[in-house]
Design an enzyme around this catalytic site. Structure first.
Site, PDB file in Angstrom:
ATOM      1  N   ASN A 111      35.786  18.632  30.588  1.00 25.70           N
ATOM      2  CA  ASN A 111      36.407  19.383  31.831  1.00 25.70           C
ATOM      3  C   ASN A 111      36.429  20.773  31.386  1.00 25.70           C
ATOM      4  OD1 ASN A 111      38.020  20.295  33.549  1.00 25.70           O
ATOM      5  ND2 ASN A 111      39.878  19.180  33.107  1.00 25.70           N
ATOM      6  N   LYS A 135      37.606  23.123  33.161  1.00 29.54           N
ATOM      7  CA  LYS A 135      38.632  23.836  33.767  1.00 29.54           C
ATOM      8  C   LYS A 135      38.143  25.025  34.478  1.00 29.54           C
ATOM      9  CE  LYS A 135      41.771  21.203  30.972  1.00 29.54           C
ATOM     10  NZ  LYS A 135      43.218  21.021  30.671  1.00 29.54           N
ATOM     11  N   HIS A 147      44.101  15.174  38.359  1.00 33.37           N
ATOM     12  CA  HIS A 147      44.335  15.959  36.962  1.00 33.37           C
ATOM     13  C   HIS A 147      45.854  16.596  37.249  1.00 33.37           C
ATOM     14  CE1 HIS A 147      44.262  18.610  33.786  1.00 33.37           C
ATOM     15  NE2 HIS A 147      43.261  17.976  33.437  1.00 33.37           N
ATOM     16  N   GLU A 170      47.233  19.213  36.348  1.00 32.80           N
ATOM     17  CA  GLU A 170      47.134  20.393  36.643  1.00 32.80           C
ATOM     18  C   GLU A 170      47.390  20.549  38.265  1.00 32.80           C
ATOM     19  OE1 GLU A 170      44.204  21.786  33.899  1.00 32.80           O
ATOM     20  OE2 GLU A 170      45.466  21.478  32.387  1.00 32.80           O
ATOM     21  N   GLU A 173      45.931  10.642  30.533  1.00 30.78           N
ATOM     22  CA  GLU A 173      46.296  11.986  29.961  1.00 30.78           C
ATOM     23  C   GLU A 173      47.661  12.439  29.982  1.00 30.78           C
ATOM     24  OE1 GLU A 173      42.619  14.482  30.104  1.00 30.78           O
ATOM     25  OE2 GLU A 173      43.609  14.880  31.884  1.00 30.78           O
ATOM     26  N   GLY A 225      46.438  20.564  26.613  1.00 32.22           N
ATOM     27  CA  GLY A 225      46.340  21.812  26.120  1.00 32.22           C
ATOM     28  C   GLY A 225      47.284  22.537  25.166  1.00 32.22           C
ATOM     29  N   SER A 228      44.323  17.267  24.357  1.00 30.79           N
ATOM     30  CA  SER A 228      44.207  17.712  22.689  1.00 30.79           C
ATOM     31  C   SER A 228      43.338  16.884  22.050  1.00 30.79           C
ATOM     32  CB  SER A 228      45.676  17.676  22.072  1.00 30.79           C
ATOM     33  OG  SER A 228      46.231  18.967  22.796  1.00 30.79           O
TER      34      SER A 228
HETATM   35  P1  PGA Z   1      42.857  19.553  26.636  1.00 34.69           P
HETATM   36  O1  PGA Z   1      42.817  19.119  28.033  1.00 34.69           O
HETATM   37  O2  PGA Z   1      41.749  18.988  25.853  1.00 34.69           O
HETATM   38  O3  PGA Z   1      42.549  20.955  26.600  1.00 34.69           O
HETATM   39  O4  PGA Z   1      44.122  19.102  26.070  1.00 34.69           O
HETATM   40  C1  PGA Z   1      42.545  17.982  28.514  1.00 34.69           C
HETATM   41  C2  PGA Z   1      42.273  17.833  30.070  1.00 34.69           C
HETATM   42  O5  PGA Z   1      43.106  18.595  30.585  1.00 34.69           O
HETATM   43  O6  PGA Z   1      41.527  17.067  30.759  1.00 34.69           O
END
Ligand code: PGA
Length: 254
Positions: free
Chosen positions: A9, A11, A94, A96, A166, A172, A212
């Site tokens: 992803n 983003k 997601h 976010e 997740e 992140g 992560s």
């Molecule tokens: P990250 O994000 O690997 O940077 O923690 C994962 C995601 O949001 O799908």
């Protein structure tokens, strides 16, 4: 056992040249990797150039969001149908989007339906916040996101959708879930899917872990029996790291 699936992803990152370079770099590293399904998920405007870069390979593509309606007066929105001939996967729910953009469980469920109506596959993200985990509500939160997210669909095959667990506190932050936490929640999700769709069906649904994931922790996370792949954010922008994660998933499959 179903084939593991590792999705990157991207983003809201990359310029156009960076996106095509990244796709090319990943193509060079992953073209021969057939044991794992690999999916690149760039920002909307780069989906076509990225797909063109992947032509002739087994590497799939997806997008990060869509709207619920097929077409009409929805300025700025993009429908699932618009991607039907372009890519295979759409991320839905997601964290976010749930937490920064305020998407509700109902909106997420409508998007899952929209993606399937368009003949594409949703990657439905579920996961608890740190506050919910500390209050020992993680399992309740995930169960409710799952039942509402899948509430309006009648999948005919386990390949039609993917679940990504997740935990919000792991996204992140550099702090991934432990193997025990990832496995525990993946097994819980599989049993919840079993109650809804039957255990034989649930056995074949792919459940990713995300949050992560990096080249180091991927080896042990991908070895968890109920974890069928990864949804990768930050590390998916680094070709060597993403390729290492895909290889970790491949060796866990063999
Ligand atoms: P990250 O994000 O690997 O940077 O923690 C994962 C995601 O949001 O799908």
């Amino acid at each position: 056992m179903s084939r593991k699936i590792v999705a990157g992803n991207w983003k809201m990152n990359t310029t156009l040249p960076e996106a095509t370079d990244l796709a090319r770099a990943l193509r060079e590293r992953l073209e021969q990797e057939s044991d794992v399904e690999t999916v690149l998920i760039p920002p909307f405007p780069w989906i076509v150039p990225v797909v063109l870069e992947l032509e002739g390979t087994d590497i799939r593509a997806g997008v990060q969001n869509c709207y619920t309606e097929p077409s009409g007066a929805y300025t700025g929105e993009v429908s699932a149908e618009m991607f039907a001939d372009i890519c295979e996967y759409i991320i839905v729910g997601h964290s976010e989007r749930r937490h920064v953009l305020g998407e509700t469980d109902e909106f997420v469920a409508a998007k899952v339906q929209a993606v399937m109506r368009a003949g594409l596959r949703p990657i439905l993200c579920v996961g608890e916040t740190l506050e919910e985990r500390d209050a020992e509500r993680a399992y309740d939160v995930v169960a409710s996101q799952l039942s509402s997210g899948l509430g309006g669909i009648e999948p005919q095959s386990p390949e039609e959708f993917v679940i990504a667990y997740e935990p919000v506190w792991a996204i992140g932050t550099g702090r991934s879930a432990s193997e025990d936490d990832a496995q525990g929640m993946a097994a819980f999700i599989r049993s919840a899917l079993g109650e809804r769709l039957g255990p034989e069906f649930a056995k074949e649904v792919r459940i990713q872990y995300g949050g992560s994931v990096n080249a180091e922790n991927a080896v042990s996370l991908m070895a968890c029996p109920d974890v069928d792949g990864a949804l990768v954010g930050g590390a998916s922008l680094k070709p060597d790291d993403f390729a290492a994660i895909v290889r970790a998933a491949a060796s866990a499959s063999n």
